[in-house]
Design an enzyme around this catalytic site. Structure first.
Site, short mmCIF file in Angstrom:
data_model
loop_
_atom_site.label_atom_id
_atom_site.label_comp_id
_atom_site.label_asym_id
_atom_site.label_seq_id
_atom_site.Cartn_x
_atom_site.Cartn_y
_atom_site.Cartn_z
N SER A 1 0.86 -1.18 0.00
CA SER A 1 0.00 0.00 0.00
C SER A 1 0.90 1.24 0.00
O SER A 1 1.73 1.38 -0.88
CB SER A 1 -0.96 -0.03 1.19
OG SER A 1 -1.89 1.03 1.11
N THR A 2 0.77 2.09 0.99
CA THR A 2 1.52 3.34 1.01
C THR A 2 3.02 3.08 0.97
O THR A 2 3.55 2.33 1.78
CB THR A 2 1.18 4.15 2.27
OG1 THR A 2 -0.23 4.19 2.43
CG2 THR A 2 1.73 5.56 2.18
N HIS B 1 -2.53 -1.01 -3.40
CA HIS B 1 -3.69 -0.13 -3.23
C HIS B 1 -3.51 1.14 -4.04
O HIS B 1 -2.63 1.96 -3.76
CB HIS B 1 -3.86 0.25 -1.75
CG HIS B 1 -4.22 -0.90 -0.87
ND1 HIS B 1 -4.02 -0.90 0.49
CD2 HIS B 1 -4.78 -2.12 -1.16
CE1 HIS B 1 -4.44 -2.05 1.00
NE2 HIS B 1 -4.89 -2.81 0.02
N MET C 1 -0.24 1.23 5.11
CA MET C 1 -1.08 1.49 6.28
C MET C 1 -2.11 0.38 6.45
O MET C 1 -2.53 -0.24 5.48
CB MET C 1 -1.81 2.82 6.12
CG MET C 1 -0.92 4.04 6.29
SD MET C 1 -1.88 5.57 6.34
CE MET C 1 -2.38 5.72 4.62
N ASP D 1 -4.50 -4.88 5.91
CA ASP D 1 -4.89 -5.71 4.78
C ASP D 1 -3.77 -6.70 4.45
O ASP D 1 -2.61 -6.31 4.32
CB ASP D 1 -5.20 -4.83 3.57
CG ASP D 1 -5.81 -5.62 2.42
OD1 ASP D 1 -6.39 -6.70 2.68
OD2 ASP D 1 -5.73 -5.15 1.27
#
Length: 340
Positions: free
Chosen positions: A161-162, A187, A280, A283
């Site tokens: 993600s991030t 993401h 973050m 998930d």
């Protein structure tokens, strides 16, 4: 402690809107706004913000050049604000490669709609970015791809993600052209993942594509889950294929890393390895637990090299990780697991 944000956008309307959205959270203070990079640079020196929101498309100005200078001369967490257009997606992916922490895609609709439906997303991204201050650094691949790689039939699944755009680029840069089939959930907003796949394919040796429903999973190809339209899963044990499941978001995400990992946990343990990278939230943790319980090797990025140690931490704390490694050691380890 409040997060101090600087809003940079050439549009007075968007500056006001972004400011209004951020001010809905009492823990965020908008300390200034700027209409162009030169003023923004002066305000950064004067105000020392924790986070900058930056319009990716500023007519007559080069926001990407400004971002590049920020990351080289005054590393500051930046959240890019972009449209869903093709040019907006391309610029945003380039911004993430340059070191922007996250991106916020402007949806269509009236100002009231934006305030009511999108404020929470932007607030979460800005507050998450603030936690990256002091951790920003250009990520570079640490090793050349293996020579004479022979595949043993094991697939690789990666969740991020991030900070994942930089991390994935660095990791996949060390993969050989005949790498194991690799499935990635990163993401990103809808429309952005196709541009990410296109740009990544120009920077790494394997072929990189945005996954489509029914697409055969083959050696030498990296499959990027399409943003927003569904969840990437895998079906078929002998001849696996990509499936795009049109299910509701899981834990706020579509695609979800957990959905991919859970689908693979039902496969032969000798044919799958799972990796969780920076990001973050949590998930991927539950899906990685299922993979590990099935006997599959599971790897997590360590805290020192993660831009945000959220997803890897969640996986570690619930016992999902068999191995924890710095980013520059993950590729060689997983490729060894996939070598004859």
């Amino acid at each position: 402690m409040s997060v101090r944000a600087l809003v940079v956008d050439d549009s007075p309307t968007m500056r006001g809107l972004v400011t209004a959205m951020l001010r809905r959270d009492p823990e965020i203070e908008v300390v200034g706004t700027a209409s162009e990079p030169l003023k923004a640079r002066a305000l950064m020196r004067e105000l020392d913000p924790d986070v900058v929101t930056l319009d990716v498309e500023m007519p007559g100005m080069d926001g990407l050049d400004f971002l590049d200078r920020i990351m080289r001369l005054r590393p500051t967490p930046v959240v890019m604000v972009s449209s869903f257009t093709t040019s907006g997606a391309a610029a945003t992916v380039r911004a993430l490669e340059l070191g922007a922490v996250d991106c916020f895609a402007k949806p269509s609709g009236g100002l009231r709609t934006l305030l009511e439906t999108c404020a929470d997303e932007l607030i979460a991204k800005v507050k998450g970015a603030a936690g990256c201050r002091g951790r920003l650094a250009r990520v570079t691949p640490a090793a050349a791809p293996p020579v004479g790689f022979e595949w043993n039939g094991r697939m690789i699944a990666i969740g991020a993600s991030t900070g994942g755009v930089e991390a994935l680029t660095a990791l996949l840069s060390t993969f050989p052209v005949n790498c194991p089939p690799t499935l990635v959930v990163q993401h990103m907003p809808a429309n952005f993942t196709r541009m990410f796949a296109t740009r990544l394919s120009m920077r790494v040796r394997p072929k990189v594509v945005e996954a489509e429903d029914g697409m055969p999973i083959r050696q030498g190809t990296v499959y990027i889950a399409p943003g927003g339209v569904g969840h990437l899963t895998v079906s078929g044990r002998q001849q696996p294929v990509c499936r795009i499941a049109d299910d509701a978001p899981l834990s706020g995400h579509r695609p979800s890393v957990d959905m991919l990992f859970h689908s693979l946990a039902r496969h032969d343990p000798a044919r799958v390895a799972g990796i969780i990278l920076t990001g973050m939230g949590q998930d991927g943790a539950a899906g990685l637990v299922a993979m590990r319980r099935a006997g599959m090797p599971t790897i997590g990025q360590d805290e020192a090299t993660s831009l945000i140690y959220g997803m890897p931490r969640a996986a570690l704390e619930c016992g999902a990780l068999g191995t924890v490694l710095p980013l520059d050691a993950i590729a060689s380890h997983v490729l060894e697991l996939c070598r004859c």
